[in-house]
Motif scaffolding. Structure first.
Motif, PDB file in Angstrom:
ATOM      1  N   PHE A 173       0.832  -1.201   0.000  1.00 43.24           N
ATOM      2  CA  PHE A 173       0.000   0.000   0.000  1.00 43.24           C
ATOM      3  C   PHE A 173       0.870   1.256   0.000  1.00 43.24           C
ATOM      4  O   PHE A 173       1.817   1.366   0.770  1.00 43.24           O
ATOM      5  CB  PHE A 173      -0.897  -0.006   1.237  1.00 43.24           C
ATOM      6  N   GLU A 174       0.517   2.199  -0.872  1.00 39.02           N
ATOM      7  CA  GLU A 174       1.207   3.496  -0.895  1.00 39.02           C
ATOM      8  C   GLU A 174       0.264   4.554  -1.441  1.00 39.02           C
ATOM      9  O   GLU A 174      -0.370   4.363  -2.479  1.00 39.02           O
ATOM     10  CB  GLU A 174       2.471   3.438  -1.756  1.00 39.02           C
ATOM     11  N   LEU A 175       0.163   5.652  -0.728  1.00 36.26           N
ATOM     12  CA  LEU A 175      -0.658   6.784  -1.159  1.00 36.26           C
ATOM     13  C   LEU A 175       0.213   8.031  -1.127  1.00 36.26           C
ATOM     14  O   LEU A 175       0.754   8.401  -0.074  1.00 36.26           O
ATOM     15  CB  LEU A 175      -1.877   6.965  -0.243  1.00 36.26           C
ATOM     16  N   THR A 176       0.377   8.686  -2.291  1.00 37.65           N
ATOM     17  CA  THR A 176       1.235   9.867  -2.403  1.00 37.65           C
ATOM     18  C   THR A 176       0.410  11.077  -2.804  1.00 37.65           C
ATOM     19  O   THR A 176      -0.278  11.060  -3.837  1.00 37.65           O
ATOM     20  CB  THR A 176       2.350   9.635  -3.445  1.00 37.65           C
TER      21      THR A 176
ATOM     22  N   ILE B  51     -10.735  -0.735   0.454  1.00 37.87           N
ATOM     23  CA  ILE B  51     -12.008  -0.251  -0.088  1.00 37.87           C
ATOM     24  C   ILE B  51     -11.878   1.236  -0.410  1.00 37.87           C
ATOM     25  O   ILE B  51     -11.426   2.030   0.437  1.00 37.87           O
ATOM     26  CB  ILE B  51     -13.169  -0.455   0.911  1.00 37.87           C
ATOM     27  N   ILE B  52     -12.259   1.603  -1.618  1.00 35.41           N
ATOM     28  CA  ILE B  52     -12.363   3.013  -1.997  1.00 35.41           C
ATOM     29  C   ILE B  52     -13.852   3.338  -2.077  1.00 35.41           C
ATOM     30  O   ILE B  52     -14.578   2.761  -2.891  1.00 35.41           O
ATOM     31  CB  ILE B  52     -11.686   3.296  -3.350  1.00 35.41           C
ATOM     32  N   LYS B  53     -14.301   4.227  -1.214  1.00 32.81           N
ATOM     33  CA  LYS B  53     -15.712   4.595  -1.167  1.00 32.81           C
ATOM     34  C   LYS B  53     -15.891   5.989  -1.759  1.00 32.81           C
ATOM     35  O   LYS B  53     -15.226   6.942  -1.339  1.00 32.81           O
ATOM     36  CB  LYS B  53     -16.214   4.564   0.281  1.00 32.81           C
TER      37      LYS B  53
ATOM     38  N   GLU C  49     -13.104   8.192   0.129  1.00 30.67           N
ATOM     39  CA  GLU C  49     -12.628   7.569   1.372  1.00 30.67           C
ATOM     40  C   GLU C  49     -11.850   6.305   1.017  1.00 30.67           C
ATOM     41  O   GLU C  49     -12.381   5.406   0.367  1.00 30.67           O
ATOM     42  CB  GLU C  49     -13.813   7.228   2.270  1.00 30.67           C
ATOM     43  N   VAL C  50     -10.588   6.258   1.419  1.00 31.42           N
ATOM     44  CA  VAL C  50      -9.740   5.093   1.166  1.00 31.42           C
ATOM     45  C   VAL C  50      -9.506   4.385   2.498  1.00 31.42           C
ATOM     46  O   VAL C  50      -8.967   4.996   3.440  1.00 31.42           O
ATOM     47  CB  VAL C  50      -8.384   5.501   0.542  1.00 31.42           C
ATOM     48  N   SER C  51      -9.924   3.116   2.596  1.00 28.22           N
ATOM     49  CA  SER C  51      -9.778   2.341   3.833  1.00 28.22           C
ATOM     50  C   SER C  51      -8.952   1.103   3.565  1.00 28.22           C
ATOM     51  O   SER C  51      -9.237   0.348   2.620  1.00 28.22           O
ATOM     52  CB  SER C  51     -11.158   1.932   4.377  1.00 28.22           C
ATOM     53  N   PHE C  52      -7.917   0.897   4.406  1.00 28.40           N
ATOM     54  CA  PHE C  52      -7.099  -0.311   4.302  1.00 28.40           C
ATOM     55  C   PHE C  52      -6.728  -0.764   5.709  1.00 28.40           C
ATOM     56  O   PHE C  52      -6.103  -0.004   6.469  1.00 28.40           O
ATOM     57  CB  PHE C  52      -5.845  -0.042   3.476  1.00 28.40           C
ATOM     58  N   LYS C  53      -7.166  -1.978   6.039  1.00 33.98           N
ATOM     59  CA  LYS C  53      -6.982  -2.522   7.389  1.00 33.98           C
ATOM     60  C   LYS C  53      -7.597  -1.542   8.397  1.00 33.98           C
ATOM     61  O   LYS C  53      -8.780  -1.270   8.342  1.00 33.98           O
ATOM     62  CB  LYS C  53      -5.504  -2.795   7.655  1.00 33.98           C
TER      63      LYS C  53
ATOM     64  N   ARG D 278       2.980   5.121   3.632  1.00 37.70           N
ATOM     65  CA  ARG D 278       3.177   3.686   3.379  1.00 37.70           C
ATOM     66  C   ARG D 278       2.796   2.906   4.626  1.00 37.70           C
ATOM     67  O   ARG D 278       2.866   3.426   5.747  1.00 37.70           O
ATOM     68  CB  ARG D 278       4.631   3.388   3.011  1.00 37.70           C
ATOM     69  N   LEU D 279       2.448   1.656   4.406  1.00 37.38           N
ATOM     70  CA  LEU D 279       2.076   0.789   5.513  1.00 37.38           C
ATOM     71  C   LEU D 279       3.104  -0.323   5.628  1.00 37.38           C
ATOM     72  O   LEU D 279       3.265  -1.133   4.715  1.00 37.38           O
ATOM     73  CB  LEU D 279       0.679   0.203   5.263  1.00 37.38           C
ATOM     74  N   LYS D 280       3.825  -0.346   6.772  1.00 36.08           N
ATOM     75  CA  LYS D 280       4.829  -1.378   7.007  1.00 36.08           C
ATOM     76  C   LYS D 280       4.603  -1.982   8.386  1.00 36.08           C
ATOM     77  O   LYS D 280       4.588  -1.270   9.393  1.00 36.08           O
ATOM     78  CB  LYS D 280       6.238  -0.783   6.929  1.00 36.08           C
ATOM     79  N   ARG D 281       4.440  -3.309   8.416  1.00 40.52           N
ATOM     80  CA  ARG D 281       4.196  -4.036   9.672  1.00 40.52           C
ATOM     81  C   ARG D 281       3.057  -3.394  10.453  1.00 40.52           C
ATOM     82  O   ARG D 281       3.133  -3.166  11.672  1.00 40.52           O
ATOM     83  CB  ARG D 281       5.459  -4.093  10.515  1.00 40.52           C
ATOM     84  N   ASN D 282       1.996  -3.087   9.719  1.00 40.54           N
ATOM     85  CA  ASN D 282       0.781  -2.503  10.297  1.00 40.54           C
ATOM     86  C   ASN D 282       1.039  -1.156  10.975  1.00 40.54           C
ATOM     87  O   ASN D 282       0.299  -0.727  11.853  1.00 40.54           O
ATOM     88  CB  ASN D 282       0.138  -3.461  11.302  1.00 40.54           C
TER      89      ASN D 282
END
Length: 780
Positions: free
Chosen positions: A527-530, A652-654, A674-678, A767-771
């Motif tokens: 996952f990466e959002l810039t 999920i992208i809402k 709305e972007v949801s991840f974990k 970024r998401l690393k090890r939650n």
């Protein structure tokens, strides 16, 4: 290795040491160390070349200026001037325009040591209502700032680009006061001849302006080195033929042949020819390609009288010698792409073209066509990796495009020179004008046809490009060692064809493995959002764990689209799965124009009112109609009329449409993304007013602040309801709207919310690393 190669490497090393600002004592320590290792004539010569290049280049690379924006005064001489309109400077710029360019500092404040500045002079600052021109000397006062660093991942760095060209600051002029040359005690005296050349160039340029388009743009580029802009420039770039519009060896070779045929019986003809070529160089400007060309013609001409009978003089020793001289004359060329393209293409012509010319497939072609094709192939094979790395796209039809261009320009160029000489003669000028117009039209239409062909450009992501280069290198190195080195002394012809085929097959399989492993290792995942810096616009790019890519608003400028492509390339992707536009303000969608035109976008999402907006609808239809229909790709457009979910595993992208709209306020058309991840949620609301959030009460981690942080874009009640931990504000540097407003920033601070500002921090990457959510601002 030839001595000329040592000369080239020595000068290149000296220039680079000068750029790094290596202290002189350290430089001499290095040289003494080299002398102690091995002392011979060659090492002494290399050291002398390094020292010469170092002291020649040292003043060309100014040190970084450690100061903040400051009001100050300069005496500056304009060395390069370009007139610009207000709207080309900045979306929403209220002024009518002015001039910008480069100026040489004559005197300045004590802290300022660098010789050159970039400048912008608005019309309101003109002296006596006269537009500033090249050569003017002014006392100026205004705002001076250092060059800006890279604001987007893998994007353009103003600081890196201009500092490598001897420019170390930007001056926005507020007031001008003319200074005469006599007031500067003659320090600005220059030979009148050099004042005549710019005027002569302008006059010759004006002669071509009587031609219809595209001749009036193409002919000045070919003969005078004045590059065209707009669609013509883009067409040449799309077909991989931009180098044809640069004054290069072809120009000097044709001009030399013409002069030699006329002057060969005259005493001192070679010096006269060289003098005319030198004047032409000064007329068109000393770029790396033009300088290389005149050196490679002039050295043999002056030093080797019989060079016409000895074509071997056009070889690597001459090429390396020319490279060293170019770097001594123009040290900043070591960072210029044109330098490497020019010398790379020439190296390909020397190294590869003769072998291609004698190959069986080309031997069946007529002589002229065989020469042109072998030269085109040889040059493009060497420079292709450079083109791919810098422009990301592979022009599929680069060989036929270059072949067509080389053949037509071989006629256009001498006829263009002839027209400049004979244009006062009515009948001859009319005939030449008709021929030149027809050839220019045929060339441009030919390139247009090629550019419109299916898959005329293939996007090559960075990991794949590196993999291809490494696997190709592996194949040729292994083949060389196994077939030549291992079998040295044996009769290679006796080796069975089966054995040779097996060897080649094994090497090929190993090379494919290198390609796969390299591409895999260099391709990032997860996952990466810039949130990119998009000037006074909004733009973000999302990579999902499964590798899909979404753009969440697309910025306001064409370069925003380039920034998306560069990031897409580094991610190892070739397409954009979804483009989500919050509402129909151009600062949220304009950067997507090229992405849509070239078929990179698969789906487009926007609200129903936005898609019905006539301006936004026309933008989409124009972008879709130019190229995607030819590519045979259909882009699906989704109207968001109710809550819409885009699902991918845990992500999920809402998309939440506006509850009510005001047709007089396009901001009310905004959808909430709305972007949801974990356990992490991101909210991107475009320019939505606070009323759009009445029914939204979900706790989020990251908020993109609505409307670029404008006044009343947030409220304490809203922040208390959604409880963001981090906020991102997208705003342009020194934008005319004053975004973000002080009230909004103060509200975030009082609420204890960490915030990042793209105009100060550059792009912000999550970024998401090890939650764990990690935050990476571009400027640290």
């Amino acid at each position: 290795m030839p001595p000329s190669l040592y000369l080239f490497l020595g000068v290149m090393g000296g220039v680079y040491l000068a750029y790094l600002k290596i202290p002189v004592l350290l430089l001499f320590s290095l040289i003494i160390g080299l002398l102690m290792i091995k002392l011979n004539l060659r090492s002494i010569l290399i050291i002398l070349f390094v020292i010469l290049a170092f002291f020649r280049a040292y003043p060309s690379f100014p040190s970084e200026i450690n100061f903040k924006d400051t009001e100050t005064s300069f005496t500056i001489r304009l060395t390069d001037v370009e007139k610009v309109k207000g709207e080309s400077l900045y979306p929403g710029y209220s002024g009518s325009g002015g001039v910008r360019g480069i100026g040489r500092v004559i005197s300045g404040p004590s802290f300022y040591k660098a010789p050159y500045l970039r400048f912008f002079i608005p019309e309101k600052a003109y002296v006596a209502d006269r537009e500033p021109v090249e050569g003017d000397v002014y006392c100026t006062s205004g705002n001076l700032r250092p060059l800006r660093p890279r604001l987007n991942p893998y994007g353009f760095s103003e600081k890196e680009f201009y500092q490598r060209r001897g420019i170390s600051g930007v001056l926005s002029v507020e007031k001008l006061e003319v200074v005469t040359i006599s007031q500067n005690k003659g320090c600005l005296y220059e030979w009148q001849f050099f004042k005549l050349l710019p005027n002569l160039r302008k006059y010759l340029f004006s002669i071509f302006q009587d031609f219809p388009s595209p001749a009036k743009e193409i002919l000045p580029a070919l003969t005078l080195g004045i590059k065209p802009d707009g669609e013509i420039k883009e067409t040449f770039r799309a077909t991989g033929t931009s180098h044809l519009l640069v004054v290069s060896g072809l120009h000097f070779a044709l001009l030399f042949s013409f002069l030699f045929s006329i002057l060969k019986g005259i005493n001192y003809s070679k010096f006269l020819i060289f003098l005319i070529l030198l004047i032409y160089l000064l007329l068109v400007g000393a770029s790396p390609s033009s300088l290389r060309a005149i050196i490679m013609v002039g050295l043999p001409l002056l030093l080797f009288p019989g060079f016409l009978r000895k074509r071997s003089f056009y070889s690597f020793p001459l090429l390396f010698s020319a490279g060293a001289l170019v770097l001594l004359i123009l040290p900043y060329s070591i960072f210029d792409l044109g330098f490497y393209l020019s010398f790379g293409a020439t190296a390909g012509i020397i190294l590869i073209s003769p072998h291609l010319k004698e190959s069986r497939p080309l031997k069946i072609l007529p002589g002229f066509l065989r020469d042109s094709l072998s030269i085109t192939l040889g040059a493009n094979l060497v420079i292709l990796p450079l083109l791919l790395y810098n422009f990301l796209e592979f022009p599929t039809y680069i060989i036929p495009s270059n072949l067509l261009g080389t053949i037509i320009i071989s006629f256009l160029l001498p006829l263009g020179f002839l027209y400049l000489l004979l244009h006062p003669l009515p009948v001859l000028s009319l005939i030449l004008k008709s021929i030149l117009t027809g050839l220019s039209f045929f060339l441009y239409e030919g390139f247009q046809f090629i550019a419109r062909l299916p898959y005329s450009n293939i996007f090559i992501p960075f990991p794949l490009l590196v993999g291809i280069l490494l696997s190709s290198f592996t194949f040729f190195v292994l083949y060389y060692f196994l077939r030549v080195k291992t079998l040295s002394g044996r009769n290679i012809s006796r080796i069975s064809s089966d054995g040779n085929t097996l060897m080649v097959g094994n090497i090929f399989i190993l090379s494919i493995l290198v390609l796969i492993i390299t591409t895999k290792l260099l391709t990032p995942s997860g996952f990466e959002l810039t949130f990119l810096y998009a000037g006074q616009g909004d733009g973000a790019m999302l990579r999902t764990p499964a590798g899909q890519v979404y753009i969440l608003d697309a910025g306001s400028r064409k370069e925003d689209g380039t920034n998306y492509l560069r990031l897409l390339s580094r991610w190892g992707k070739t397409s954009i799965d979804g483009l989500i536009i919050t509402h129909p303000h151009s600062d949220h969608y304009k950067g997507a124009e090229e992405l849509i035109q070239k078929g990179y976008v698969k789906k487009i999402y926007s609200s129903s009112p936005s898609l019905s907006n006539p301006v936004f609808n026309k933008f989409l239809m124009d972008s879709l109609g130019k190229k995607t229909a030819i590519l045979g790709k259909k882009i699906v457009i989704y109207k968001i009329e109710k809550n819409t979910l885009i699902k991918e595993g845990n992500l999920i992208i809402k998309l939440i449409p506006p509850s009510e709209i005001n047709t007089d306020d396009l901001n009310t058309f905004s959808i909430l993304i709305e972007v949801s991840f974990k356990d992490f949620d991101f909210l991107l609301p475009g320019d939505a007013p606070i009323s759009h959030f009445q029914k939204y009460s979900k706790d989020i981690e990251v908020l993109r602040v609505p409307h670029h942080g404008a006044r009343n874009s947030l409220s304490s009640e809203l922040l208390g309801r959604i409880k963001p931990e981090t906020a991102v504000i997208s705003a342009g540097i020194k934008n005319p709207f004053g975004h973000p407003h002080l009230e909004t920033v103060k509200l975030l601070e009082e609420s204890g919310i960490d915030y990042f500002l793209t105009s100060k921090d550059g792009a912000i990457t999550f970024r998401l690393k090890r939650n764990q959510l990690t935050i990476h601002p571009q400027i640290k």
